[in-house]
Design a protein around this motif. Structure first.
Motif, mmCIF file in Angstrom:
data_model
loop_
_atom_site.group_PDB
_atom_site.id
_atom_site.type_symbol
_atom_site.label_atom_id
_atom_site.label_comp_id
_atom_site.label_asym_id
_atom_site.label_seq_id
_atom_site.Cartn_x
_atom_site.Cartn_y
_atom_site.Cartn_z
ATOM 1 N N LEU A 85 37.568 41.726 53.108
ATOM 2 C CA LEU A 85 38.834 41.395 52.457
ATOM 3 C C LEU A 85 38.712 41.428 50.936
ATOM 4 C CD1 LEU A 85 40.112 38.560 54.808
ATOM 5 C CD2 LEU A 85 40.912 40.932 54.672
ATOM 6 N N SER A 86 37.546 41.057 50.422
ATOM 7 C CA SER A 86 37.321 41.127 48.969
ATOM 8 C C SER A 86 37.284 42.569 48.493
ATOM 9 C CB SER A 86 36.021 40.417 48.604
ATOM 10 O OG SER A 86 36.092 39.058 48.942
ATOM 11 N N ILE A 91 41.785 47.703 46.389
ATOM 12 C CA ILE A 91 42.495 48.849 46.964
ATOM 13 C C ILE A 91 43.982 48.521 47.087
ATOM 14 C CG2 ILE A 91 42.734 50.264 49.049
ATOM 15 C CD1 ILE A 91 39.659 49.823 49.428
ATOM 16 N N LEU A 92 44.284 47.329 47.577
ATOM 17 C CA LEU A 92 45.685 46.924 47.701
ATOM 18 C C LEU A 92 46.342 46.733 46.340
ATOM 19 C CD1 LEU A 92 45.465 44.482 50.736
ATOM 20 C CD2 LEU A 92 46.285 46.845 50.690
ATOM 21 N N GLU A 93 45.558 46.319 45.344
ATOM 22 C CA GLU A 93 46.096 46.221 43.977
ATOM 23 C C GLU A 93 46.524 47.585 43.464
ATOM 24 O OE1 GLU A 93 43.318 44.497 41.290
ATOM 25 O OE2 GLU A 93 43.952 42.456 41.778
ATOM 26 N N GLU A 97 50.198 48.801 42.397
ATOM 27 C CA GLU A 97 50.478 49.465 41.120
ATOM 28 C C GLU A 97 51.249 50.761 41.340
ATOM 29 O OE1 GLU A 97 46.556 49.835 39.475
ATOM 30 O OE2 GLU A 97 46.906 48.182 38.090
ATOM 31 N N ALA A 98 50.830 51.522 42.349
ATOM 32 C CA ALA A 98 51.502 52.788 42.641
ATOM 33 C C ALA A 98 52.950 52.559 43.078
ATOM 34 C CB ALA A 98 50.742 53.549 43.725
ATOM 35 N N TYR A 112 36.902 42.787 38.927
ATOM 36 C CA TYR A 112 37.285 41.377 38.772
ATOM 37 C C TYR A 112 37.975 40.874 40.040
ATOM 38 C CZ TYR A 112 36.851 42.300 33.695
ATOM 39 O OH TYR A 112 36.427 42.645 32.443
ATOM 40 N N SER A 113 38.805 41.708 40.627
ATOM 41 C CA SER A 113 39.532 41.313 41.834
ATOM 42 C C SER A 113 38.576 41.113 43.002
ATOM 43 C CB SER A 113 40.572 42.363 42.196
ATOM 44 O OG SER A 113 41.516 42.478 41.171
ATOM 45 N N PHE A 114 37.584 41.993 43.113
ATOM 46 C CA PHE A 114 36.616 41.838 44.193
ATOM 47 C C PHE A 114 35.926 40.479 44.093
ATOM 48 C CE2 PHE A 114 32.084 42.026 45.300
ATOM 49 C CZ PHE A 114 32.201 42.143 46.677
ATOM 50 N N PHE A 115 35.375 40.168 42.933
ATOM 51 C CA PHE A 115 34.677 38.900 42.774
ATOM 52 C C PHE A 115 35.635 37.710 42.832
ATOM 53 C CE2 PHE A 115 31.444 41.730 40.868
ATOM 54 C CZ PHE A 115 30.405 41.407 41.719
#
Length: 135
Positions: A85-86, A91-93, A97-98, A112-115
């Protein structure tokens, strides 16, 4: 055995879901105020600088599903689920954005989002275990 009602299931998850919504709101507000990202489409844009719909609806539902999955897998499965999920978060971000739901500054790194989600999911799961000691 009688069928258990929805309130029975949700009661054990509610503290973690509420804290997730609170933490998500605080973190979003912090990063938006630092101009690291922006929500061009959000409910009540004149009141909130963040997407309060995500923080108060999507995030608690996501946490509920996450905690239900965490309760049916073993120790390695829990670790794998948190890592998966991390990894899925950046990927979902990019997908958001798209679709125009999310805009990052040039200073933002998707790592940053992963961590961030790695820490967030670990804390939420620990809160769930703490509020449900019999599990």
């Amino acid at each position: 055995m009688p069928k258990r009602r929805f309130l029975f299931w949700i009661r054990s998850y509610l503290p973690a879901m509420m804290l997730a919504a609170f933490f998500g709101t605080i973190v979003d507000h912090y990063f938006v105020s630092k101009d690291l990202y922006y929500f061009p489409i959000r409910p009540f844009p004149h009141l909130f600088s963040i997407n309060i719909g995500f923080s108060l609806v999507v995030l608690p539902i996501f946490v509920f599903i996450f905690l239900r999955l965490m309760s049916v897998v073993n120790k390695w499965g829990r670790l794998g689920l948190i890592l998966f999920l991390s990894l899925l978060a950046p990927i979902l971000e990019r997908l958001a954005e798209a679709c125009g739901l999310f805009i990052h500054s040039n200073d933002w790194k998707h790592l940053y989002s992963f961590f961030g989600y790695l820490v967030f999911l670990t804390i939420i799961y620990r809160i769930y275990l703490w509020t449900n000691p019999r599990r």
